[in-house]
Design a protein around this motif. Structure first.
Motif, short mmCIF file in Angstrom:
data_model
loop_
_atom_site.label_atom_id
_atom_site.label_comp_id
_atom_site.label_asym_id
_atom_site.label_seq_id
_atom_site.Cartn_x
_atom_site.Cartn_y
_atom_site.Cartn_z
N GLN A 169 0.82 -1.20 0.00
CA GLN A 169 0.00 0.00 0.00
C GLN A 169 0.86 1.26 0.00
OE1 GLN A 169 -2.31 -0.88 3.50
NE2 GLN A 169 -4.03 -1.67 2.29
N SER A 170 1.96 1.26 0.74
CA SER A 170 2.85 2.43 0.79
C SER A 170 3.47 2.70 -0.58
CB SER A 170 3.95 2.22 1.82
OG SER A 170 3.42 2.19 3.12
N VAL A 171 3.95 1.65 -1.23
CA VAL A 171 4.53 1.82 -2.56
C VAL A 171 3.45 2.30 -3.53
CG1 VAL A 171 5.52 0.57 -4.54
CG2 VAL A 171 6.39 0.16 -2.23
N ALA A 172 2.26 1.70 -3.46
CA ALA A 172 1.16 2.07 -4.35
C ALA A 172 0.74 3.53 -4.15
CB ALA A 172 -0.02 1.14 -4.16
N LYS A 173 0.75 3.98 -2.91
CA LYS A 173 0.36 5.37 -2.61
C LYS A 173 1.28 6.34 -3.33
CE LYS A 173 1.47 7.15 1.35
NZ LYS A 173 1.58 7.42 2.78
N VAL A 174 2.58 6.08 -3.30
CA VAL A 174 3.54 6.95 -3.97
C VAL A 174 3.41 6.80 -5.49
CG1 VAL A 174 5.99 7.40 -4.33
CG2 VAL A 174 5.13 6.96 -2.03
N ALA A 175 3.35 5.56 -5.96
CA ALA A 175 3.30 5.30 -7.41
C ALA A 175 2.02 5.82 -8.04
CB ALA A 175 3.46 3.80 -7.68
N ALA A 176 0.93 5.88 -7.29
CA ALA A 176 -0.35 6.36 -7.83
C ALA A 176 -0.23 7.80 -8.32
CB ALA A 176 -1.45 6.24 -6.79
N GLY A 177 0.60 8.59 -7.67
CA GLY A 177 0.79 9.98 -8.08
C GLY A 177 1.54 10.12 -9.40
N GLU A 178 2.11 9.04 -9.87
CA GLU A 178 2.89 9.08 -11.11
C GLU A 178 2.22 8.30 -12.24
OE1 GLU A 178 6.63 7.54 -9.81
OE2 GLU A 178 6.92 9.16 -8.37
N LEU A 179 0.98 7.89 -12.06
CA LEU A 179 0.28 7.12 -13.09
C LEU A 179 -0.02 7.99 -14.30
CD1 LEU A 179 -2.32 5.13 -10.95
CD2 LEU A 179 -0.34 4.19 -12.16
N PRO A 180 0.02 7.41 -15.50
CA PRO A 180 -0.38 8.17 -16.68
C PRO A 180 -1.88 8.50 -16.61
CG PRO A 180 0.10 5.88 -17.26
CD PRO A 180 0.43 6.04 -15.81
#
Length: 192
Positions: A169-180
């Protein structure tokens, strides 16, 4: 929506909607209801998924392949790893005694809710972190023993290709801000 309002809000495209649920049963029921209300093509603009499913997908898109370890499997794994850890000759005796007194379930909760849940990066931060509400006071020596075992256990599960769901969830939270933009939604509904 009115045609003009939809045109202005969504640039003449149907809005992409995300309906987040917390259980698979609710996800399935919601999909059936939407199928009945909106027809077969509802999936073109409405996604229904669990929070866990979304986090796993974003985690994978971010290049991670570890499998989540949770629940009974996590507790059993901690119990087995703790026994081997305590048996090592290089572990200080006070730390062995502290860890022997702890239940694997309690350690699993400490890892998930405190260390991983609050994204604590190191021992220094853990030593100063408030743990109010956990029911057991941890002094500096206890926290040091728990952190040492947590670090050992984290490395052990990483070697097996596993991680905690809280880390996913922590990784996904950060990565979600960089989604196309194609992977983002205009409207998000959370069904508790």
């Amino acid at each position: 929506f009115e045609e003009k309002a939809q045109s202005e809000l969504f640039e003449n495209r149907p809005p992409r909607v995300l309906l987040v649920t917390f259980t698979r049963a609710l996800t399935n029921a919601s999909r059936q209801l939407l199928l009945h209300l909106l027809g077969d093509d509802f999936q073109d603009y409405v996604r229904v998924d669990t929070l866990d499913g979304i986090a796993r997908e974003i985690f994978a898109k971010a290049g991670h392949a570890e499998s989540p370890i949770m629940g009974k499997w996590m507790v059993d794994d901690i119990k087995e790893t703790l026994e081997r850890y305590i048996a090592q000759d290089d572990i200080k005796e006070p730390h062995k005694e502290i860890l022997k007194s702890m239940q694997a379930e309690y350690l699993a909760d400490e890892f998930e809710w405190v260390i991983d849940g609050r994204e604590i990066p190191n021992l220094e931060t853990y030593l100063s972190e408030s743990r109010s509400g956990r029911g057991t006071r941890f002094d500096k020596e206890t926290r040091t023993a728990v952190w040492s075992f947590y670090s050992h256990w984290s490395a052990y599960i990483a070697d097996k290709g596993e991680t905690t769901f809280t880390k996913i969830q922590s990784v996904a939270k950060v990565a979600a801000g960089e989604l196309p933009e194609d992977d983002t939604f205009y409207i998000v509904l959370v069904d508790e």
